[in-house]
Design an enzyme around this catalytic site. Structure first.
Site, PDB file in Angstrom:
ATOM      1  CG  ASP A  41      -1.603   1.194   1.550  1.00 51.14           C
ATOM      2  OD1 ASP A  41      -2.324   1.634   0.656  1.00 51.14           O
ATOM      3  OD2 ASP A  41      -1.454   1.757   2.652  1.00 51.14           O
ATOM      4  CG  ASP A  43      -1.895   7.760   0.596  1.00 52.69           C
ATOM      5  OD1 ASP A  43      -1.029   8.648   0.566  1.00 52.69           O
ATOM      6  OD2 ASP A  43      -2.752   7.606  -0.295  1.00 52.69           O
ATOM      7  CB  SER A 156      -1.966   3.603  -3.767  1.00 53.32           C
ATOM      8  OG  SER A 156      -2.482   4.744  -3.137  1.00 53.32           O
ATOM      9  CB  ALA A 157      -7.452   3.497  -2.341  1.00 52.60           C
TER      10      ALA A 157
END
Ligand SMILES: Nc1ccn([C@@H]2O[C@H](COP(=O)(O)O)[C@@H](O)[C@H]2O)c(=O)n1
Ligand SMILES: [Mg+2]
Length: 292
Positions: A41, A43, A156-157
């Site tokens: 991931d 953030d 990543s979102a």
């Protein structure tokens, strides 16, 4: 395992099944770097949660707090964050319950950002002024993976253009990195006109948004995985990997630690409580990559 990877004795480390975690780490070493891939991931996993006594910005926050957003836009974006973030991290709701709400949050934020006349050429300066920081030890982490030709997949979102710029400005955007995230689409004048699909939010980070990428299929001989995340949604990031033999899941527990610890311990092999460093991940990697 503590004497082989001394960082596992750090005060931040919580492990529910130490024997199991040690067995996975041993298998990862036995298989060696040619079988290894890392899925991470971005953030609050590769980037820090706290910096200088304040919350660090996420890639979305970097845009929404920046000078290019109107005062009213900034307020609306903050209101959305205050409403949806507690839902995102609520340990008493299931991912299924959260999903439609996350789609709502991301869609409303992207819609607002598109109204803000954001220029592609402003991104680098916005990142420079943001105060974002990668976790301590990031250079060793990115450099070790690169030197040993271990592929690093960043899932990543957040906002892809922003997080790529963060990694570039830190001089660690090496050739072994692939990113899947929400990317901005700019018009012929370099102004943000929409986000490219499919929308990635915290609870759909799985194969459903990787259709057509073939990334994991190309790495099908890399059956050892280290997964790094900070959310329960990050646990599905490796679901599209064929033939997984060993997977070590390392979870950063940054916020609402007491409420969430039980679920994190059940789900992650190693939980790092309020740890702003990549020391444990670096120690494990050093052990796996060293020829002894
Ligand atoms: N408007 C938003 C939406 C999400 N976030 C945070 O971004 C993170 C998602 O990115 P990952 O790299 O972690 O997948 C997550 O921590 C959300 O809370 C945001 O700040 N603003
Ligand atoms: Mg995260």
């Amino acid at each position: 395992m503590g004497f082989r990877v001394p960082e596992l004795r750090n005060a931040s480390v919580r492990i529910q099944h130490p024997e199991r975690a040690a067995a996975i780490i041993r298998s990862l070493k036995e298989q060696g770097p040619s079988k290894l891939q890392v899925i991470s991931d971005f953030d609050m996993t590769l980037s820090r949660f706290w910096c200088h006594g304040r919350r660090c910005p996420t890639s979305h926050n970097i845009l929404s707090d920046s000078r290019v957003i109107s005062e009213d836009g900034r307020k609306q974006l903050k209101d959305l964050l205050h409403y949806y973030y507690p839902i995102e991290i609520d340990p008493n709701r299931t991912p299924e319950e959260k999903q439609p709400l996350m789609v709502e949050w991301w869609s409303r934020v992207h819609e607002l950002l598109v109204q803000q006349n954001i220029h592609k050429e402003d991104i680098a300066q916005i990142v420079r002024e943001s105060g974002v920081m990668l976790r301590d030890g990031f250079k060793e982490w990115f450099d070790q993976l690169h030197e040993h030709n271990v592929p690093l997949f960043i899932f990543s979102a957040g906002v892809g253009d922003v997080l790529e710029e963060i990694i570039r400005q830190a001089n660690v955007f090496h050739a072994n990195i692939n990113v899947v995230s929400n990317y901005m689409d700019f018009d012929e004048n370099g102004v943000l006109r929409c986000f490219k699909g499919p929308l990635i939010h915290t609870y759909n980070k799985n194969n459903s948004v990787l259709q057509g990428t073939e990334y994991f299929q190309q790495l099908s001989t890399r059956t050892s995985i280290i997964l790094l995340g900070d959310s329960m949604g990050d646990l599905t990031m490796a679901d599209g990997v064929p033939n997984v033999e060993n997977i070590l899941k390392i979870g950063f527990l940054n916020d609402k630690v007491e409420e969430r610890m039980g679920k994190y311990l059940d789900a992650y092999d190693i939980v790092l409580e309020r740890d702003e460093t990549l020391d444990v991940a670096n120690g494990i990697l050093r052990y796996i990559l060293t020829e002894t």
